[in-house]
Scaffold this active site. Structure first.
Site, PDB file in Angstrom:
ATOM      1  N   HIS A  77      35.389  68.487  37.260  1.00 18.32           N
ATOM      2  CA  HIS A  77      34.564  69.589  36.766  1.00 18.32           C
ATOM      3  C   HIS A  77      33.827  70.261  37.914  1.00 18.32           C
ATOM      4  O   HIS A  77      32.727  69.843  38.277  1.00 18.32           O
ATOM      5  CB  HIS A  77      33.546  69.060  35.759  1.00 18.32           C
ATOM      6  CG  HIS A  77      34.164  68.385  34.573  1.00 18.32           C
ATOM      7  ND1 HIS A  77      34.711  67.124  34.636  1.00 18.32           N
ATOM      8  CD2 HIS A  77      34.317  68.809  33.292  1.00 18.32           C
ATOM      9  CE1 HIS A  77      35.179  66.797  33.439  1.00 18.32           C
ATOM     10  NE2 HIS A  77      34.954  67.789  32.606  1.00 18.32           N
ATOM     11  N   HIS A 134      29.458  65.202  33.656  1.00 23.55           N
ATOM     12  CA  HIS A 134      30.759  65.770  34.051  1.00 23.55           C
ATOM     13  C   HIS A 134      30.682  66.371  35.450  1.00 23.55           C
ATOM     14  O   HIS A 134      31.683  66.492  36.127  1.00 23.55           O
ATOM     15  CB  HIS A 134      31.246  66.809  33.028  1.00 23.55           C
ATOM     16  CG  HIS A 134      30.273  67.917  32.767  1.00 23.55           C
ATOM     17  ND1 HIS A 134      29.234  67.787  31.874  1.00 23.55           N
ATOM     18  CD2 HIS A 134      30.161  69.171  33.287  1.00 23.55           C
ATOM     19  CE1 HIS A 134      28.535  68.927  31.834  1.00 23.55           C
ATOM     20  NE2 HIS A 134      29.074  69.780  32.695  1.00 23.55           N
ATOM     21  N   LEU A 186      26.856  63.388  26.636  1.00 22.92           N
ATOM     22  CA  LEU A 186      25.794  64.366  26.890  1.00 22.92           C
ATOM     23  C   LEU A 186      24.520  64.040  26.115  1.00 22.92           C
ATOM     24  O   LEU A 186      24.561  63.598  24.969  1.00 22.92           O
ATOM     25  CB  LEU A 186      26.290  65.768  26.543  1.00 22.92           C
ATOM     26  CG  LEU A 186      27.449  66.256  27.421  1.00 22.92           C
ATOM     27  CD1 LEU A 186      28.007  67.573  26.894  1.00 22.92           C
ATOM     28  CD2 LEU A 186      27.026  66.407  28.868  1.00 22.92           C
ATOM     29  N   GLY A 197      24.844  71.411  27.168  1.00 22.93           N
ATOM     30  CA  GLY A 197      25.361  70.367  26.287  1.00 22.93           C
ATOM     31  C   GLY A 197      24.300  69.319  25.990  1.00 22.93           C
ATOM     32  O   GLY A 197      24.116  68.906  24.842  1.00 22.93           O
ATOM     33  N   HIS A 239      34.580  75.282  34.181  1.00 24.08           N
ATOM     34  CA  HIS A 239      33.834  74.098  33.738  1.00 24.08           C
ATOM     35  C   HIS A 239      34.552  72.798  34.099  1.00 24.08           C
ATOM     36  O   HIS A 239      33.971  71.910  34.710  1.00 24.08           O
ATOM     37  CB  HIS A 239      33.599  74.141  32.224  1.00 24.08           C
ATOM     38  CG  HIS A 239      33.279  72.800  31.639  1.00 24.08           C
ATOM     39  ND1 HIS A 239      32.001  72.323  31.533  1.00 24.08           N
ATOM     40  CD2 HIS A 239      34.091  71.810  31.165  1.00 24.08           C
ATOM     41  CE1 HIS A 239      32.035  71.109  31.019  1.00 24.08           C
ATOM     42  NE2 HIS A 239      33.277  70.770  30.783  1.00 24.08           N
ATOM     43  N   GLU A 274      16.333  56.519  16.058  1.00 22.37           N
ATOM     44  CA  GLU A 274      17.104  55.322  16.428  1.00 22.37           C
ATOM     45  C   GLU A 274      17.898  55.541  17.720  1.00 22.37           C
ATOM     46  O   GLU A 274      17.917  54.674  18.610  1.00 22.37           O
ATOM     47  CB  GLU A 274      18.054  54.938  15.289  1.00 22.37           C
ATOM     48  CG  GLU A 274      17.359  54.515  14.001  1.00 22.37           C
ATOM     49  CD  GLU A 274      16.891  55.695  13.149  1.00 22.37           C
ATOM     50  OE1 GLU A 274      17.256  56.850  13.455  1.00 22.37           O
ATOM     51  OE2 GLU A 274      16.149  55.470  12.171  1.00 22.37           O
ATOM     52  N   HIS A 305      17.566  43.647   7.643  1.00 17.52           N
ATOM     53  CA  HIS A 305      18.122  44.096   6.366  1.00 17.52           C
ATOM     54  C   HIS A 305      19.638  44.166   6.514  1.00 17.52           C
ATOM     55  O   HIS A 305      20.257  45.212   6.393  1.00 17.52           O
ATOM     56  CB  HIS A 305      17.492  45.427   5.939  1.00 17.52           C
ATOM     57  CG  HIS A 305      16.017  45.317   5.696  1.00 17.52           C
ATOM     58  ND1 HIS A 305      15.130  44.939   6.684  1.00 17.52           N
ATOM     59  CD2 HIS A 305      15.267  45.513   4.583  1.00 17.52           C
ATOM     60  CE1 HIS A 305      13.899  44.893   6.193  1.00 17.52           C
ATOM     61  NE2 HIS A 305      13.949  45.225   4.915  1.00 17.52           N
ATOM     62  N   HIS A 362      21.629  51.873   2.206  1.00 13.88           N
ATOM     63  CA  HIS A 362      20.879  51.017   3.112  1.00 13.88           C
ATOM     64  C   HIS A 362      21.554  49.662   3.344  1.00 13.88           C
ATOM     65  O   HIS A 362      21.053  48.853   4.119  1.00 13.88           O
ATOM     66  CB  HIS A 362      19.465  50.777   2.563  1.00 13.88           C
ATOM     67  CG  HIS A 362      18.558  51.958   2.770  1.00 13.88           C
ATOM     68  ND1 HIS A 362      18.911  53.236   2.398  1.00 13.88           N
ATOM     69  CD2 HIS A 362      17.317  52.054   3.331  1.00 13.88           C
ATOM     70  CE1 HIS A 362      17.921  54.072   2.713  1.00 13.88           C
ATOM     71  NE2 HIS A 362      16.952  53.383   3.280  1.00 13.88           N
TER      72      HIS A 362
HETATM   73  C1  LIG Z   1      28.365  63.590  23.544  1.00 12.45           C
HETATM   74  C2  LIG Z   1      29.402  64.401  24.222  1.00 12.45           C
HETATM   75  N1  LIG Z   1      30.100  65.285  23.503  1.00 12.45           N
HETATM   76  C3  LIG Z   1      31.077  66.019  24.091  1.00 12.45           C
HETATM   77  C4  LIG Z   1      31.351  65.867  25.412  1.00 12.45           C
HETATM   78  C5  LIG Z   1      32.475  66.649  26.049  1.00 12.45           C
HETATM   79  N2  LIG Z   1      31.891  67.673  26.949  1.00 12.45           N
HETATM   80  C6  LIG Z   1      31.790  67.467  28.249  1.00 12.45           C
HETATM   81  S1  LIG Z   1      31.038  68.737  29.040  1.00 12.45           S
HETATM   82  C7  LIG Z   1      30.875  69.598  27.599  1.00 12.45           C
HETATM   83  C8  LIG Z   1      30.224  70.948  27.585  1.00 12.45           C
HETATM   84  C9  LIG Z   1      28.958  70.898  28.317  1.00 12.45           C
HETATM   85  O1  LIG Z   1      28.402  72.147  28.470  1.00 12.45           O
HETATM   86  P1  LIG Z   1      27.266  72.260  29.543  1.00 12.45           P
HETATM   87  O2  LIG Z   1      26.365  71.132  29.452  1.00 12.45           O
HETATM   88  O3  LIG Z   1      26.673  73.616  29.372  1.00 12.45           O
HETATM   89  O4  LIG Z   1      28.033  72.121  30.905  1.00 12.45           O
HETATM   90  P2  LIG Z   1      28.599  73.266  31.853  1.00 12.45           P
HETATM   91  O5  LIG Z   1      29.892  73.726  31.260  1.00 12.45           O
HETATM   92  O6  LIG Z   1      27.606  74.349  31.893  1.00 12.45           O
HETATM   93  O7  LIG Z   1      28.798  72.556  33.134  1.00 12.45           O
HETATM   94  C10 LIG Z   1      31.404  68.886  26.543  1.00 12.45           C
HETATM   95  C11 LIG Z   1      31.412  69.371  25.154  1.00 12.45           C
HETATM   96  C12 LIG Z   1      30.601  64.916  26.126  1.00 12.45           C
HETATM   97  N3  LIG Z   1      30.828  64.671  27.402  1.00 12.45           N
HETATM   98  N4  LIG Z   1      29.618  64.232  25.511  1.00 12.45           N
END
Ligand SMILES: Cc1ncc(C[n+]2csc(CCOP(=O)(O)OP(=O)(O)O)c2C)c(N)n1
Ligand SMILES: [Mg+2]
Length: 697
Positions: free
Chosen positions: A36, A76, A126, A166, A271, A422, A472, A484
């Protein structure tokens, strides 16, 4: 001279330093044909400003306790972090950057702590890195409140996190940042890469929050509209953030994703895919970077090298620590013990006292209550225990007499009301554990472990000592009904590698579960505890060793050689024991095995496992949850008694009857199953009689 062409004291333009990061990231992604580049290119100036001008760290010693913590929550962009670690002088040579994303390199696809020196936490899912950062900042604040003395400040560092769109879209960012605001974690500084792009494209179609207002509403200090490509502006924002002692700071940096890539910058195409040879060549030309891939000119390398300054910073801290140790020798030793994650002297005696206390229990009690009785002593004796609950303190029974609530002003508590969060709680506990100095434990209902699940997975992946108190734990919670009542949760938590799931059946198993969880320095444990009472079993401390094996013969067949082994966990162990008696009265001898922790049992020697579950004996499993998990222990032919559907709303005792989990029902099922098996076995020994069979399934 514009701000961006300012000459650094070391004689190198900061813009060139940022471009060194850009080129390393672009070239490594290109070479790996995977990765990336967008975020590293877009955050290069922000990174230069933070890492060269503010971050307190010593690349020669990534374990220095008072270093600032840095979290790349937008994991990433891992090449950004690897470039920074390499350039500032961590043990991450260029060869490792050349092996980006390759098997067994120190530069995996997303940052992984424990793999790369200087990587504080594993990120990629993320939002969770940000929540880890909240936990780290919390740990710093608590440790500082506990250990610092006037004129002798040994804990004083910040936590910095980079986040993208993200991370801020993810719900866990709300949980964690709302909590950080409430706790006034002033040493947390988050830099937002506001590039308006995520994978699907321009975020304006799906992410239109007013992010500054959102964070102001949390009680954060927000620095808006910073040009993320103006390192001086970022530097100024960081100075302003560091000046705030009252609340965490979000620095909103407007950036262009893939900045520096002539045709691809600003587009989601940059990206997560290599730029391509021609784009990289054009980028070299546009940036005026005449050097080949992975070539860093000496003056740029020297300007980035943080080792001399880092060594000095750590040296200064060591001098303070030495003075501290002279003034407060016991506290200093305690500090060292805590950051090394060692249990205190006297731990074995403490464990032994828990075991004898457990053996003395004669009344029927819920295992959650027994857990609280163990915690009573543990919390009083172990200042590193940082407890909490996601708003279920009175149900999880996670607070004890020695628990002191933490709030925004009082940093010296040991119990956190996490609120109904949680996932945020679990991810923050990971940050606390990663920071060091604490063993976090936190409670919720077992059924809501799903909300926290990916953070539990991350505890396991990062090998952190985090204890989940999940009460529980079955239909035994009764009237609250199927929403639950966990049925698949015990099995599904056991599926996560490196999680030890304990489901104790009585006081002694509960004590052993706590002791094992606290002694386990390289992974999380889940304690699955009941709302309803379990009978007290007659115990002696001699039973501890067997329980520590995760599975053991609790009561062997007494009326003759065992014709089957009945394996049970938690509240179903008492049912199994009663069924054993009923069967014995009917002339059927069975062995009862209690299996409080399958993964610990799995780690014992083969001979031991075969002795507990002799391969020649048929097996039955009893657990008030899904049955398929138990096939690994009982085999295809085994009898699995459990609940393969959702529960019902009713008093607990009626539910156990409804689902066939009473001693009489279990005894009848086992008896019928043994009869079928033994008849069939007899028939298979004399094939001529097969057609006469009168026994059906
Ligand atoms: C919880 C989660 N869901 C989905 C992804 C897949 N994913 C990796 S980067 C991304 C988009 C992120 O966008 P942003 O944070 O704006 O990064 P940019 O493209 O600007 O570098 C996604 C959906 C992930 N890594 N984690
Ligand atoms: Mg983005």
């Amino acid at each position: 001279m514009s701000a961006r062409t300012k000459i650094d004291p070391v004689g190198v333009e900061p813009a060139l330093l940022a471009n060194a990061v850009r080129m390393l990231a672009a070239d490594a992604v290109e070479r790996a044909k995977s990765g990336h580049p967008g975020a590293p290119l877009g955050m290069a100036e922000i990174a230069e400003a933070l890492w060269r001008r503010h971050l307190k760290h010593n690349p020669a010693n990534p374990a220095w306790p008072d270093r600032d913590r840095f979290v790349l929550s937008n994991g990433h962009g891992s090449m950004l972090l690897y470039a920074l670690l390499h350039l500032t002088g961590y043990d991450l040579p260029l060869d490792e950057l050349k092996r980006f994303r390759q098997l067994h390199s120190r530069t995996p696809g997303h940052p992984e702590c424990g793999v790369t020196p200087g990587v504080e936490t594993t990120t990629g899912p993320l939002g969770q890195g940000l929540a880890n950062a909240v936990g780290m900042a919390l740990a710093e604040k608590l440790l500082a409140a506990h250990f610092n003395r006037p004129g002798l400040t040994i804990v004083d560092h910040r936590t910095y996190a980079f986040v993208g769109d993200g991370c801020l879209m993810e719900g866990v960012s709300h949980e964690a940042c709302s909590l950080a605001g409430a706790l006034a974690l002033a040493k947390l500084v988050v830099l937002y890469d506001d590039n308006g792009i995520s994978i699907d494209g321009d975020v304006s179609g799906w992410f239109r929050d007013d992010t500054p207002k959102r964070f102001e509403a949390y009680g954060w200090n927000v620095i808006r509209d910073v040009d993320g490509h103006d390192a001086e502006a970022v530097d100024a924002a960081l100075h302003a953030a560091r000046a705030r002692a009252d609340r965490p700071t979000l620095v909103c940096c407007k950036t262009q994703i893939g900045r520096g890539a002539p045709t691809k910058a600003g587009s989601h195409d940059v990206h997560g895919a290599p730029l391509g040879a021609s784009e990289i060549a054009a980028m070299r030309a546009a940036l005026g970077w005449p050097h080949g891939p992975f070539e860093i000119p000496a003056e740029i390398a020297a300007a980035w090298d943080a080792r001399p300054r880092g060594a000095l910073q750590e040296q200064r801290w060591r001098e303070t620590f030495d003075r501290y140790a002279r003034a407060h020798p016991a506290l200093a030793a305690e500090f060292e013990r805590r950051v090394q994650g060692m249990l205190p002297d006297g731990w074995d005696a403490l464990a032994a006292s828990l075991f004898s206390k457990a053996c003395a229990v004669t009344a029927a009690k819920a295992t959650r209550k027994l857990s609280q009785e163990m915690l009573d002593e543990l919390v009083a004796q172990l200042p590193e225990l940082l407890g909490g609950s996601a708003d279920l303190t009175g149900s999880n029974l996670t607070a004890v007499a020695a628990s002191r609530a933490i709030n925004g002003n009082d940093g010296d508590g040991n119990y956190l009301h996490y609120g109904v969060r949680e996932f945020g709680m679990a991810a923050a506990m990971n940050g606390v554990a990663l920071h060091g100095g604490f063993i976090p434990y936190g409670g919720t209902f077992l059924v809501f472990s799903d909300y926290a699940r990916n953070a539990i997975r991350m505890s396991a992946l990062t090998r952190q000592r985090v204890v989940y108190v999940l009460t529980h734990d079955s239909i035994g919670l009764g009237e609250d009904g199927p929403t639950h009542q966990p049925v698949e949760h015990a099995a599904s938590l056991r599926l996560i590698p490196n999680v030890d799931v304990w489901r104790p059946c009585d006081a002694l198993e509960t004590a052993v579960a706590w002791v094992a969880a606290l002694e386990r320095a390289n992974g999380p444990s889940c304690l699955l505890l009941s709302r309803q009472n379990v009978p007290a079993l007659a115990r002696t401390p001699n039973d501890v060793e067997a329980i520590r094996n995760g599975g053991y013969v609790l009561r062997d067949a007494e009326s003759g050689p065992a014709r089957a082994v009945v394996i049970a966990t938690g509240t179903e162990v008492a049912i199994a024991l009663d069924a054993q008696r009923i069967l014995a009265d009917a002339g059927i001898a069975v062995r009862v095995v209690s299996m409080p922790c399958t993964s610990v049992f799995d780690r014992t020697a083969r001979d031991y496992r075969d002795a507990v579950l002799p391969p020649s004996l048929p097996c039955v499993s009893i657990e008030a949850g899904v049955t398929s998990f138990w096939r690994a222990y009982i085999g295809r032919e085994g009898l699995a008694l459990g609940i393969d559907r959702f529960g019902e709303s009713a008093p607990a005792s009626e539910l156990f009857a409804h689902f066939g989990l009473t001693a009489t029902a279990v005894a009848a099922a086992v008896r019928g199953w043994i009869a079928i098996r033994e008849t069939r076995d007899a028939q298979s020994r004399s094939p001529a009689r097969t057609s006469d069979s009168t026994v059906s399934a």
